[in-house]
Write an enzyme that holds these catalytic residues in place. Structure first.
Site, PDB file in Angstrom:
ATOM      1  N   TYR A 119      -4.993   1.337  10.823  1.00  0.00           N
ATOM      2  CA  TYR A 119      -3.466   1.435  10.840  1.00  0.00           C
ATOM      3  C   TYR A 119      -2.995   0.646  12.103  1.00  0.00           C
ATOM      4  CZ  TYR A 119      -3.145   4.679   6.927  1.00  0.00           C
ATOM      5  OH  TYR A 119      -3.106   5.200   5.753  1.00  0.00           O
TER       6      TYR A 119
ATOM      7  N   HIS B 215       7.280  10.260   7.453  1.00  0.00           N
ATOM      8  CA  HIS B 215       5.869   9.713   7.890  1.00  0.00           C
ATOM      9  C   HIS B 215       5.210  11.000   8.728  1.00  0.00           C
ATOM     10  CE1 HIS B 215       7.991   5.863   6.859  1.00  0.00           C
ATOM     11  NE2 HIS B 215       6.559   5.623   6.688  1.00  0.00           N
TER      12      HIS B 215
ATOM     13  N   ARG C 279       5.456  -6.544   6.089  1.00  0.00           N
ATOM     14  CA  ARG C 279       4.259  -6.065   6.420  1.00  0.00           C
ATOM     15  C   ARG C 279       3.627  -5.755   4.986  1.00  0.00           C
ATOM     16  NH1 ARG C 279       3.098  -0.545   6.189  1.00  0.00           N
ATOM     17  NH2 ARG C 279       1.102  -0.783   7.575  1.00  0.00           N
TER      18      ARG C 279
ATOM     19  N   ASN D 108       1.127  -3.134   2.832  1.00  0.00           N
ATOM     20  CA  ASN D 108       0.417  -1.783   2.854  1.00  0.00           C
ATOM     21  C   ASN D 108      -0.726  -1.801   1.603  1.00  0.00           C
ATOM     22  OD1 ASN D 108      -0.353   0.782   3.444  1.00  0.00           O
ATOM     23  ND2 ASN D 108       1.324   1.719   2.514  1.00  0.00           N
TER      24      ASN D 108
ATOM     25  N   GLU E 124       0.912  -3.441  -1.513  1.00  0.00           N
ATOM     26  CA  GLU E 124       2.523  -3.125  -1.758  1.00  0.00           C
ATOM     27  C   GLU E 124       2.931  -4.162  -0.457  1.00  0.00           C
ATOM     28  OE1 GLU E 124       3.898   1.037  -1.745  1.00  0.00           O
ATOM     29  OE2 GLU E 124       4.772   0.497   0.346  1.00  0.00           O
TER      30      GLU E 124
ATOM     31  N   TYR F  60      -5.987  10.782   3.764  1.00  0.00           N
ATOM     32  CA  TYR F  60      -4.386  10.455   3.836  1.00  0.00           C
ATOM     33  C   TYR F  60      -4.045   9.370   2.508  1.00  0.00           C
ATOM     34  CZ  TYR F  60      -0.088   8.638   5.490  1.00  0.00           C
ATOM     35  OH  TYR F  60       1.371   8.230   5.672  1.00  0.00           O
ATOM     36  N   LYS F  61      -4.927   8.468   2.347  1.00  0.00           N
ATOM     37  CA  LYS F  61      -4.507   7.432   1.251  1.00  0.00           C
ATOM     38  C   LYS F  61      -4.684   7.999  -0.223  1.00  0.00           C
ATOM     39  CE  LYS F  61      -5.061   3.235   3.492  1.00  0.00           C
ATOM     40  NZ  LYS F  61      -3.531   2.424   2.939  1.00  0.00           N
TER      41      LYS F  61
END
Lengths: 172, 329
Positions: B27, B177, B209, B211, B250, B301-302
């Protein structure tokens, strides 16, 4: 305002003991019968240091009086609430409605706190104990209670899951 | 009832926003200035995506669209921007006639024409952002700037990745977040750094950005259906991963709205099945390398931990086949 603070079991205003904020111009102490002892100790501790005004309440019937009392206070006042859960929520909400920030309020809850989970299946809240999973009161979904709280939904997130027993039935 | 089985994949690889530039992903605040500030794209899958999005909004209105009543003026500002962008970039597909506040918007792809009074939401079938959003395949989230933070006050979300417009309504950028457990390469809190960056975005100078995630045979994974897709993730095997697991990308674009000062998030979500990665050998190599190297907390987390090993195993078998073919030549 939708993002106004609400009182929940982990609110930053909830403390075990009141702390005198001596930089304030005045202290206001509001208590119900359950909070009487707590307030008595605190007021003797601060006697003579800062002007103090106390209000004793019984419950919802005193709502209008509490509202008028809070609205009559001036800026620079620190609020202390000692009450059972329902009364504390009522006084806290009236304080927020009157424009108080969480920093201006300290709350001691006498007795159990209440905790709610927001069901992601039916979007209703259910009261829950301090537990990891619960069943939704409205749609009976099994919910894993997450650590995140929404002040808009007024509950912790409840992630739906299928318990192992049900999963076996569905899969069989 | 809507089926979540994934019927579409990106076919125009030239516009697929491939996310990896190196074989090691962590990240980071990887925002870049947006070169083409017009966010309206009509992909080969436009019809399928927009029809599916409309069906989701119809069947699950509380899940797919959320707003506060005080946001209508901000929504009109977004509607105006998107209509102007659409008619400017794709006049063959979109048309607008403005006669003072009397507007007529035409979508030639669907053969639709809607007349309304600009600023009067009662003349639209849905709230302004909900209405105009149904003409584009993107998700739209409007974050209102207040007290050095951003608050989610409007969201039209049809491609959720561990997200829910219903749950996240009213939350600050920090709250949304909050679960990010990682720190960037530089050791700073990522969400905090991104939030500070968003504060500096100026009107007319959008940023972007990319993702990414993996999806196991799903259009999206929202909190509302965790009971369904949670167990399904473990049904992925090395044998079926090529078809069922998609690289979900994304492309996020951030616009400062000049009148409301809010930030509009425009999200372009595209999917590429793992088996299509070999169409671009470089993409295959990078993805294989990145996925082998994902730390466990990031995979958790994903939400990809239950099928990441199977996906990597699938890529490993392809890689071995490719090497064997080279050796046999």
């Amino acid at each position: 305002m939708y993002n106004s603070p609400v009182l929940f079991d982990k609110s930053v205003t909830i403390v075990n003991h009141f702390t005198p904020r001596n930089e304030r111009r005045k202290f206001v102490v509001i208590s119900d019968p359950a909070g009487y002892e707590k307030v008595k100790n605190f007021t003797s501790e601060i006697a003579g240091k800062v002007p103090v005004e106390c209000l004793s309440i019984n419950g919802m019937d005193d709502k209008e009086e509490i509202k008028r009392f809070i609205l009559s206070q001036k800026m620079g006042t620190q609020f202390y609430i000692a009450a059972a859960w329902n009364n504390a929520v009522m006084v806290f909400s009236l304080g927020v409605e009157a424009g108080l920030s969480e920093d201006e309020i300290q709350t001691v809850i006498i007795g159990p706190k209440r905790r709610y989970v927001y069901c992601m299946k039916c979007f209703e809240v259910s009261e829950v104990a301090e537990e990891a999973i619960a069943e939704c009161d409205h749609c009976s979904a099994s919910l894993e209670i997450g650590p995140f709280y929404s002040i808009v939904r007024e509950g912790y997130i409840g992630y739906p899951f299928i318990p192992v027993a049900k999963e076996e039935v569905i899969g069989s | 009832m809507f089926t979540q089985s994934l019927e579409f994949k990106t076919t125009d690889l030239d516009t697929f926003p491939f996310p990896f530039t190196s074989g090691n992903y962590r990240y980071s605040n990887d925002l870049k200035r947006l070169s083409n500030i017009n966010c309206i794209e009509v992909t080969p899958e436009y019809r399928l995506q927009v029809e599916t999005k409309r069906r989701l909004l119809q069947e699950q209105p509380h899940i797919r669209f959320q707003s506060f009543p005080h946001t209508l003026e901000m929504q009109w500002e977004v509607l105006e921007m998107l209509i102007d962008m659409a008619t400017d970039r794709h006049p063959e597909h979109y048309e607008v006639i403005k006669d003072g506040d009397n507007w007529t918007f035409k979508n030639h792809i669907f053969g639709e024409s809607d007349s309304f009074l600009f600023g009067d939401a009662s003349t639209l079938p849905n709230e302004p952002l909900d209405y105009i959003g149904r003409h584009f395949h993107n998700d739209f989230v409007l974050m209102v700037h207040r007290d050095s933070n951003f608050y989610l006050e409007v969201g039209q979300v049809s491609y959720a990745a561990l997200f829910s417009a219903n749950w996240n309504k009213g939350m600050s950028f920090d709250e949304i977040h909050a679960p990010v457990p990682f720190v960037s390469k530089k050791g700073d809190e990522l969400a905090e750094r991104v939030r500070k960056f968003l504060l500096s975005i100026e009107p007319g100078k959008p940023w972007t950005r990319i993702n990414w995630n993996l999806m196991a045979d799903r259009w999206d994974v929202n909190y509302e259906t965790m009971d369904v897709w949670g167990p399904q993730r473990s049904e992925i095997t090395p044998e079926n991963a090529g078809k069922l697991v998609r690289l979900r990308v994304e492309e996020q674009k951030f616009y400062r709205m000049p009148r409301s000062n809010a930030i509009l998030f425009v999200l372009n979500t595209q999917f590429l099945p793992l088996e299509d990665l070999t169409l671009r050998q470089e993409w295959f190599d990078l993805t294989y390398s990145v996925l082998q190297d994902i730390p466990e907390p990031m995979a958790e987390y994903k939400g990809i931990a239950p099928f990441l090993p199977q996906s990597v195993e699938y890529l490993s078998r392809i890689d071995e086949e490719q090497k064997a073919n080279i050796n046999n030549k």
